[in-house]
Scaffold this active site. Structure first.
Site, PDB file in Angstrom:
ATOM      1  N   THR A  22       1.168  -0.925   0.541  1.00 58.08           N
ATOM      2  CA  THR A  22       0.108   0.111  -0.107  1.00 58.08           C
ATOM      3  C   THR A  22       1.516   1.302   0.206  1.00 58.08           C
ATOM      4  OG1 THR A  22      -2.037  -0.895   1.188  1.00 58.08           O
ATOM      5  CG2 THR A  22      -2.195   1.603   1.501  1.00 58.08           C
ATOM      6  N   GLN A  61       0.136 -10.599  -6.087  1.00 57.98           N
ATOM      7  CA  GLN A  61      -0.208 -11.429  -6.019  1.00 57.98           C
ATOM      8  C   GLN A  61       0.994 -12.262  -6.407  1.00 57.98           C
ATOM      9  OE1 GLN A  61      -2.286 -12.765  -3.184  1.00 57.98           O
ATOM     10  NE2 GLN A  61      -3.515 -10.944  -3.403  1.00 57.98           N
ATOM     11  N   SER A  65       4.912  -7.386  -1.998  1.00 54.79           N
ATOM     12  CA  SER A  65       4.897  -7.335  -0.481  1.00 54.79           C
ATOM     13  C   SER A  65       5.307  -8.691  -0.329  1.00 54.79           C
ATOM     14  CB  SER A  65       3.015  -7.172  -0.684  1.00 54.79           C
ATOM     15  OG  SER A  65       2.338  -7.337   0.917  1.00 54.79           O
ATOM     16  N   HIS A  75       4.287 -10.480   2.624  1.00 53.74           N
ATOM     17  CA  HIS A  75       3.477 -11.169   3.704  1.00 53.74           C
ATOM     18  C   HIS A  75       2.384 -12.014   2.493  1.00 53.74           C
ATOM     19  CE1 HIS A  75      -0.836  -9.175   3.677  1.00 53.74           C
ATOM     20  NE2 HIS A  75      -0.054  -8.315   3.500  1.00 53.74           N
ATOM     21  N   THR A 132      14.052   4.807   9.412  1.00 52.35           N
ATOM     22  CA  THR A 132      15.307   3.680   9.778  1.00 52.35           C
ATOM     23  C   THR A 132      14.623   2.400   9.187  1.00 52.35           C
ATOM     24  OG1 THR A 132      15.843   4.270  11.761  1.00 52.35           O
ATOM     25  CG2 THR A 132      16.231   1.968  11.337  1.00 52.35           C
ATOM     26  N   CYS A 183      -8.300  -6.513   2.492  1.00 55.29           N
ATOM     27  CA  CYS A 183      -8.160  -4.840   3.075  1.00 55.29           C
ATOM     28  C   CYS A 183      -9.593  -4.823   2.980  1.00 55.29           C
ATOM     29  CB  CYS A 183      -7.583  -3.764   2.184  1.00 55.29           C
ATOM     30  SG  CYS A 183      -5.720  -4.638   1.785  1.00 55.29           S
TER      31      CYS A 183
END
Length: 405
Positions: free
Chosen positions: A79, A193, A213, A215, A252, A340
């Site tokens: 995102t 995906q 992404s 995860h 960071t 989401c």
């Protein structure tokens, strides 16, 4: 006393289970220092960060490994990556440019569909056909019109998170090249995906940037990446205030999450280009069994290329919301939309777009999405089919009783 049946997780498109290699790398990185520090501890942290960066570059570099590691910019997730890329303000060959128009696809993930920081009147939502494939005629019309105003952008989900439908990049690139006029059309692909399921070669896509992404492919939550084809064309920084990520993303670095991302990427690079073959065979067996037991079930995107691990279905006899709850109670975790948006149960904009294109489905029913991974056993998919069939038959019996009454 009989113990409870083991739960089955079939929602990998929402978040894949964390891979052991990723977990190990994340735990090891917890002991390291700040990657921006110049002492020994900081240098060790920097090395871990750069090793992960190189791994992610290999993930999208194709067989030739053609993407330099420095082209990878770590973010907090897909995102944030989309928010930075979907901006009118880019730097191209040292010159600041303003992108006048943005096109997205009606079925896209909200992170791209909502248009980022473009003004609402500068965003065009392109329609799709009954399978969810982009309307190339509408794309051509957008490119021709936008080409008169200045640089434009097309930002799309390469693979739809709900149906798994993969957009035809060769045909899309052809339209962009033929109709763009005097101004460039930047191409941004959300590949969240795709990564870890189908081999990616960024150079071959023709895209200027790809969104990833962690995860979705078994890394920790809270890490994603922008991967640029060329550092000469990049968006302005979204987060400013430090020189991290070569000035493209201040703050960071979340080193444990980044290290886990690199480890997960290494797993899928090692699997090679045929990583999706096993998943595709499982999906075909799943859909054959669904059609055998439940002939009325509609597989969304059946006529298009799809992710090998994803099946989205609508049955006219049961609402997706009802089925999801029933399956959860039966110990099977599936989704009725993208993660989401599924926290608020409601109609799927994807199903609505397919119905608008002429698919004979009721958008109010929604769709059930099953998504799995290499660790998913055949028994898990068989159990899903049994439980789903039970729910459908139960709903039909209730409907029959209501009519009789």
């Amino acid at each position: 006393m009989t113990g409870r049946r083991e739960r089955i997780y079939l929602d990998h498109n929402a978040s894949a289970p964390m891979r052991p290699e990723a977990r190990q790398s994340a735990v090891a990185a917890l002991e390291l220092g700040n990657p921006s520090s110049t002492h020994r501890e900081g240098r060790a942290a920097r090395a871990a960060c750069e090793n992960a960066r190189a791994s992610v570059a290999r993930l999208v570099g194709g067989t030739g490994g053609s993407i330099p590691a420095e082209n990878v910019v770590f973010t907090s997730g897909a995102t944030e990556a989309a928010a930075q890329l979907l901006s009118p303000n880019w730097l191209v060959e040292g010159n600041a440019i303003e992108i006048s128009r943005l096109a997205v696809i009606e079925t896209d993930h909200p992170a791209t569909r909502e248009g980022g920081s473009f003004a609402a009147d500068a965003v065009t939502r392109l329609p799709v056909d009954q399978d969810g494939v982009i309307d190339l005629g509408a794309l051509a019309a957008f490119v021709e019109a936008a080409g008169q105003d200045g640089p434009a952008m097309l930002a799309i989900s390469w693979a739809n998170s709900e149906t798994g439908v993969i957009q035809p990049l060769d045909a899309i690139r052809a339209v962009l090249e033929e109709r763009r006029g005097n101004h460039p059309v930047l191409l941004v692909l959300d590949a969240a995906q795709m990564a870890g399921r189908i081999a990616i070669d960024l150079s071959a896509t023709g895209a200027d940037a790809v969104i990833l992404s962690g995860h979705k492919m078994g890394a920790a939550k809270g890490v994603g990446a922008i991967t640029l084809k060329d550092l000469g064309a990049r968006p302005f920084a979204l987060l400013r205030g430090g020189g991290q990520e070569r000035g493209m993303r201040a703050g960071t670095e979340a080193l444990p999450a980044i290290a886990s991302f690199g480890a997960a990427a290494d797993v899928f690079v090692a699997r090679g280009a045929d990583a999706g073959g096993h998943l595709g065979a499982m999906r075909e067996r799943l859909e054959e069994e669904l059609r055998r037991r439940l002939p009325e079930v509609i597989i969304l995107g059946k006529g298009a290329g799809r992710l090998p691990n994803t099946t989205a279905m609508v049955h006219p006899g049961v609402k997706a919301e009802t089925a999801q709850i029933g399956l959860d109670l039966a110990g099977v975790a599936v989704s009725s939309g993208s993660a989401c948006s599924s926290g608020k149960v409601g109609p799927s904009h994807v199903v609505a777009a397919l119905a608008k294109a002429g698919l004979d489905v009721d958008p109010a029913l929604g769709a059930i999405r099953v998504s799995f991974g290499h660790e998913t056993g055949e028994g898990a998919l068989e159990r899903f089919v049994c439980e789903y069939e039970r729910l459908v038959l139960r709903a039909a019996a209730r409907a029959g009783s209501a009519v009789a009454a």
